[in-house]
Design an enzyme around this catalytic site. Structure first.
Site, PDB file in Angstrom:
ATOM      1  N   GLY A 181       3.828 -11.063 -12.755  1.00  0.00           N
ATOM      2  CA  GLY A 181       3.252 -10.847 -11.429  1.00  0.00           C
ATOM      3  C   GLY A 181       3.954 -11.802 -10.466  1.00  0.00           C
ATOM      4  O   GLY A 181       4.058 -13.005 -10.756  1.00  0.00           O
ATOM      5  N   ALA A 182       4.442 -11.262  -9.343  1.00  0.00           N
ATOM      6  CA  ALA A 182       5.349 -12.042  -8.486  1.00  0.00           C
ATOM      7  C   ALA A 182       4.804 -13.421  -8.069  1.00  0.00           C
ATOM      8  O   ALA A 182       5.472 -14.440  -8.299  1.00  0.00           O
ATOM      9  CB  ALA A 182       5.738 -11.196  -7.273  1.00  0.00           C
ATOM     10  N   ARG A 227      13.874 -14.035 -14.082  1.00  0.00           N
ATOM     11  CA  ARG A 227      13.627 -12.639 -13.691  1.00  0.00           C
ATOM     12  C   ARG A 227      14.196 -12.433 -12.276  1.00  0.00           C
ATOM     13  O   ARG A 227      13.928 -13.249 -11.392  1.00  0.00           O
ATOM     14  CB  ARG A 227      12.123 -12.303 -13.740  1.00  0.00           C
ATOM     15  CG  ARG A 227      11.539 -12.401 -15.153  1.00  0.00           C
ATOM     16  CD  ARG A 227      10.147 -11.807 -15.231  1.00  0.00           C
ATOM     17  NE  ARG A 227      10.161 -10.353 -15.137  1.00  0.00           N
ATOM     18  CZ  ARG A 227       9.064  -9.615 -14.988  1.00  0.00           C
ATOM     19  NH1 ARG A 227       7.875 -10.194 -14.890  1.00  0.00           N
ATOM     20  NH2 ARG A 227       9.145  -8.306 -14.917  1.00  0.00           N
ATOM     21  N   ASP A 249       6.861  -6.819  -5.345  1.00  0.00           N
ATOM     22  CA  ASP A 249       7.675  -7.923  -5.876  1.00  0.00           C
ATOM     23  C   ASP A 249       8.683  -8.435  -4.860  1.00  0.00           C
ATOM     24  O   ASP A 249       9.048  -9.607  -4.867  1.00  0.00           O
ATOM     25  CB  ASP A 249       8.383  -7.496  -7.153  1.00  0.00           C
ATOM     26  CG  ASP A 249       7.383  -7.417  -8.278  1.00  0.00           C
ATOM     27  OD1 ASP A 249       6.676  -6.403  -8.361  1.00  0.00           O
ATOM     28  OD2 ASP A 249       7.249  -8.407  -9.020  1.00  0.00           O
ATOM     29  N   ASN A 302       8.297  -2.591  -6.370  1.00  0.00           N
ATOM     30  CA  ASN A 302       7.105  -2.912  -7.171  1.00  0.00           C
ATOM     31  C   ASN A 302       7.294  -2.249  -8.534  1.00  0.00           C
ATOM     32  O   ASN A 302       8.306  -1.588  -8.794  1.00  0.00           O
ATOM     33  CB  ASN A 302       5.837  -2.405  -6.469  1.00  0.00           C
ATOM     34  CG  ASN A 302       4.570  -2.935  -7.130  1.00  0.00           C
ATOM     35  OD1 ASN A 302       4.461  -4.138  -7.381  1.00  0.00           O
ATOM     36  ND2 ASN A 302       3.632  -2.073  -7.441  1.00  0.00           N
TER      37      ASN A 302
HETATM   38  O1  MRU Z   1       6.692  -6.965 -14.490  1.00  0.00           O
HETATM   39  P1  MRU Z   1       5.505  -7.565 -13.829  1.00  0.00           P
HETATM   40  O2  MRU Z   1       4.239  -7.390 -14.591  1.00  0.00           O
HETATM   41  O3  MRU Z   1       5.755  -8.996 -13.417  1.00  0.00           O
HETATM   42  O4  MRU Z   1       5.342  -6.723 -12.489  1.00  0.00           O
HETATM   43  C1  MRU Z   1       4.294  -7.025 -11.625  1.00  0.00           C
HETATM   44  C2  MRU Z   1       4.181  -6.120 -10.486  1.00  0.00           C
HETATM   45  O5  MRU Z   1       4.952  -5.197 -10.308  1.00  0.00           O
HETATM   46  C3  MRU Z   1       3.104  -6.441  -9.485  1.00  0.00           C
HETATM   47  O6  MRU Z   1       2.611  -5.279  -8.895  1.00  0.00           O
HETATM   48  C4  MRU Z   1       3.696  -7.347  -8.396  1.00  0.00           C
HETATM   49  O7  MRU Z   1       4.304  -8.452  -8.960  1.00  0.00           O
HETATM   50  C5  MRU Z   1       2.671  -7.795  -7.428  1.00  0.00           C
HETATM   51  S1  MRU Z   1       1.572  -8.961  -8.157  1.00  0.00           S
HETATM   52  C6  MRU Z   1       0.505  -9.545  -6.986  1.00  0.00           C
END
Ligand code: MRU
Length: 346
Positions: A46-47, A86, A234, A244
């Site tokens: 999650g970002a 990442r 993201d 996203n």
């Molecule tokens: O691969 P992830 O689980 O890190 O991806 C997360 C997402 O795509 C979320 O929607 C995004 O980071 C927003 S979190 C507030």
């Protein structure tokens, strides 16, 4: 509030998101490499949460420096280890830039004081993230009416942030205000953040949730069962294009076809004003095993060719509004995001 990540006596503790909802296990990181690996392996994801973890990873790295002979070199090594974890989430690089700023301002201090300053900067990033999400919730809840069903994708909740969440923060704020709502959670293949994390999070707070597979979204939109879609992001570019979780773009196109508003909720730390459009966003390609397997069981041929982009980009034209901690931006985003960026927060 759910414990996603915390700083505890010069260690970083995070809930292992790979094990949820079956097991609530906490992982302890004592150095930069362990934090970097936790980000790469999606112990934390999650970002905004990645950004907070990276900030703590820098603090741990600086704590382990025992003399200031090669301070600049050591610091660059720490940053680099975290930068390569990442590529897509802007918040990671935003947090590292903030830690670098704190380092540059304080590197003339005695080493012990520099360490304290960097720990404090990371703790500030963590605390500000929760505050930011509450503001996003405050602005976003106005877009939700009583008795509406909301579709969300992936997990943009407390687990994806330092707490409260972005898209789920908006949903939380509406629910806490007494609005009767129901959340449709896409399972979100291949990592199943929707099925495993969003359902778990909402269930803990008694927010009604219905789990659907990713391919069911169009069916429910066509039947008139979805009033609006809210996702996180993201990375958002100057023109409002938003990267996203993979699958978000398809939802936005479907929403437009059915005249359903499609909202993105994200803090300013997700907006990359250095990039003009979404095609410039680096998209992470993850391990093919994530697609071949579910829960460690191979679903397909063990060696079948796989593609596994972790994110896609939703063009701004599909996005009805971008909800931030400074207010809600409407198209054209080139102007509205810039205007909000210049607003001093209340
Ligand atoms: O691969 P992830 O689980 O890190 O991806 C997360 C997402 O795509 C979320 O929607 C995004 O980071 C927003 S979190 C507030």
């Amino acid at each position: 509030m759910l414990p996603t990540i915390k700083w505890d006596e010069n260690k970083v503790i995070m809930i292992d998101q790979r094990k949820l909802p079956g097991e609530e296990v906490y992982v302890e990181c004592q150095n930069t490499d362990q934090v970097a690996e936790a980000i790469e392996k999606m112990v934390i994801r999650g970002a905004p949460a990645i950004g907070v973890a990276a900030a703590f990873g820098v603090a741990l790295g600086v704590l382990s420096i025992d003399n200031d002979e090669k301070l600049d070199e050591e610091f660059a090594r720490i940053l680099h280890r975290l930068e390569i974890t990442r590529p897509t989430a802007r918040n990671l690089f935003w947090a590292l830039e903030r830690m670098k700023g704190a380092f540059e301002r304080n590197k003339g201090l005695e080493l012990s004081h520099l360490k304290e300053k960097l720990i404090q900067e990371a703790l500030d990033i963590e605390a500000e993230d929760v505050e930011t999400n509450r503001k996003i919730g405050f602005y976003g809840k106005e877009l939700i009416e009583d008795d509406q069903s909301i579709l969300t994708h992936c997990n943009a909740g407390a687990l994806a942030t330092a707490g409260y969440g972005t898209a789920l923060g908006v949903i939380r704020a509406a629910f806490q205000e007494g609005k009767k709502i129901c959340v449709f959670a896409d399972e979100t293949r291949p990592f199943l953040q929707g099925a495993r994390l969003t359902c778990w999070e909402l269930h803990k707070e008694n927010i009604p949730v219905v789990l659907i597979t990713d391919s069911m979204a169009g069916y429910f939109m066509q039947k008139g069962e979805i009033a609006l879609v809210i996702t996180g992001a993201d990375r958002i570019t100057r023109n409002g294009d938003a990267a996203n979780k993979i699958g978000t773009y398809s939802l936005a196109v479907l929403a437009k076809e059915h005249s359903i508003p499609f909202y993105v909720a994200a803090p300013f730390s997700t907006i990359d004003f250095n990039l003009n459009r979404g095609s410039e966003i680096p998209i992470e390609e993850r391990d093919p095993q994530e697609v071949r397997e579910v829960g460690g069981h191979c679903l397909s041929l063990a060696d079948v060719k796989v593609k596994n982009p972790a994110f896609d980009v939703t063009p701004a034209k599909y996005i009805s509004a971008i909800i931030t901690e400074k207010g809600t931006a409407r198209p054209p985003y080139g102007e509205s995001l810039e205007e909000l960026n210049n607003v001093k927060e209340l």
